[in-house]
Design an enzyme around this catalytic site. Structure first.
Site, PDB file in Angstrom:
ATOM      1  N   SER A 193       0.715  -1.306  -0.614  1.00  0.00           N
ATOM      2  CA  SER A 193       0.169   0.321  -0.112  1.00  0.00           C
ATOM      3  C   SER A 193       0.959   1.020   0.072  1.00  0.00           C
ATOM      4  CB  SER A 193      -1.122   0.258   1.368  1.00  0.00           C
ATOM      5  OG  SER A 193      -1.850  -0.843   0.646  1.00  0.00           O
ATOM      6  N   ILE A 194       2.230   1.359   0.153  1.00  0.00           N
ATOM      7  CA  ILE A 194       2.826   2.157  -0.625  1.00  0.00           C
ATOM      8  C   ILE A 194       2.522   2.549  -1.744  1.00  0.00           C
ATOM      9  CG2 ILE A 194       5.396   2.927  -0.764  1.00  0.00           C
ATOM     10  CD1 ILE A 194       5.867   1.415   1.680  1.00  0.00           C
TER      11      ILE A 194
END
Length: 431
Positions: free
Chosen positions: A45-46
């Site tokens: 999710s970065i």
């Protein structure tokens, strides 16, 4: 040793210079390939932070209206009705997880049930309970709609077995194997599902919201989403950041691992992440993530400096744009950091000190990631600058950690490392 992670890579930057990058353990256990700074892993999710950079750039260029209905750009996404009332989903709501679009859990009853359990569990909590013991349990503090399990894949508590098949990773949509040829095509997974709440009223962490966001970016830019992102990575000198494509030959790519029901290390199952490029579909190295963090930090601070020559190159974004991205949004929460609020694809902790000679809360921004066989974190700790600061940006500490094991809590470790390097920097300045 503590978490049973096969391989982990840490990178640290101080004032724009990479001062530490090191790989520990194995990128490939079977072939005894060691982790090294160049090792490439899933950043999960970065990816949302990277996508937000593209959104911000298009907004600055006047190509994207954050407050227009998404149907302006993506008419394929049907207009929504909640409890008989026509409602509007905007890009601004998508980037802060306020749209009401579901996450991996399809059953709204289970979502509400878990939310109630999470809220009940929080009631006896002491105000100053050590956040490291609570980090990553996916528990929200107030009336957030996101339940305990909705974000467990991204951040797990220290009292759980890293890599185990917890409830989050039992959800079938984590293991999709279908290859989607376009971001528009991938909308079919969720576009006809009902909203879980009225847009803007509650927080529900949603990777699918970012799948819709990728379609918005594609139409606003006039380019294929993946092409636009790869061009942006090239501009940012992030040459090791690529799509998590199973077919492509990607040198230095690590393998991914989980623990099976018997507690043995096994290879993570095959998945195709083409349905969520924007929310969790990129691979990168710690060096590239540090470059990304420094580009943001430079942009954020560029207006506060007066160089000796009187001129500074502009940042990739304008200072005000990054300030907007890092401004906490009402009605949001952050599962991996009790002190934080969600902003625009970033979790933000604001500077605060309630009493003299007591705990000081520094301003920083972070995001964690959790995917099948991978965990990650990127944390930016800006230096507190006085008016008309001398020298040049970026000034501050950036820490990133990636590993090839799912359900590993990394945020508090990144914050400890950042503070350690910040203290060392301040001590050197004093000397």
């Amino acid at each position: 040793d503590e978490a049973g992670i096969p391989g982990i890579i840490v990178g640290v930057s101080v004032d724009g210079k990479e001062v530490w990058s090191e790989g520990l353990g194995y990128a490939d256990v079977e072939n005894r390939v060691l982790c090294k700074p160049e090792t490439i892993m899933r950043i999960a999710s970065i990816s949302k932070c990277l996508t937000m950079m593209a959104v911000a750039k298009l907004w600055e260029e006047g190509k994207l209206d954050l407050d227009a209905p998404v149907q302006k750009y993506v008419p394929e996404f049907p207009e929504k009705v909640y409890e008989g009332e026509k409602v509007t989903i905007t890009t601004r709501l998508l980037v802060s997880h306020l749209s009401g679009i579901r996450h991996y859990e399809k059953d709204i009853a289970k979502v509400k049930e878990e939310k109630e359990k999470a809220n009940r569990a929080l009631k006896p909590t002491k105000p100053h309970q050590d956040k490291e013991q609570r980090e990553g349990k996916g528990i929200e503090k107030t009336d957030s709609a996101k339940p305990r399990k909705e974000h467990d894949g991204e951040t797990r508590g220290q009292n759980s077995k890293p890599g185990r098949r917890d409830k989050e990773f039992e959800l079938e949509e984590y293991y999709l194997k279908e290859k989607f040829e376009s971001v528009i095509e991938s909308l079919k997974i969720f576009k006809n599902d009902p909203l879980f709440f009225k847009p803007g009223s509650q927080f529900l962490y949603s990777t699918y919201g970012f799948t819709l966001l990728s379609a918005v970016v594609e139409r606003a830019s006039g380019q294929k989403f993946t092409d636009y992102m790869l061009k942006m990575f090239h501009d940012l000198d992030m040459l090791s950041t690529v799509l998590d494509d199973n077919e492509a030959m990607i040198y230095n790519r690590a393998r991914c691992y989980v623990y099976n029901k018997k507690g043995r290390l096994v290879n993570a199952p095959y998945v195709d992440n083409s349905y969520k490029w924007a929310g969790g579909g990129f691979l990168s190295s710690v060096g590239d993530l540090l470059k990304f963090g420094n580009a943001l930090l430079y942009s954020y601070q560029a207006g506060q400096f007066k160089s000796s020559a009187g001129k500074l190159l502009p940042g990739y974004l304008k200072p005000g744009t990054v300030s907007m991205m890092w401004t906490p949004v009402p009605r949001t929460e952050v599962s991996w950091d009790r002190d934080g609020k969600y902003a625009m694809a970033w979790a933000v902790v604001e500077k605060q000190q309630l009493c003299g000679c007591c705990r000081q809360q520094r301003h920083y921004a972070s995001h964690t990631g959790g995917a099948v066989g991978a965990s990650s974190v990127l944390l930016i700790l800006p230096e507190e600058l006085g008016p008309g600061a001398g020298g040049a940006p970026p000034r501050g500490v950036i820490v990133t950690i990636v590993c090839n094991m799912q359900s590993v809590s990394l945020n508090s470790t990144a914050l400890k490392i950042a503070r350690e390097f910040d203290r060392e920097k301040q001590a050197q300045c004093t000397d």
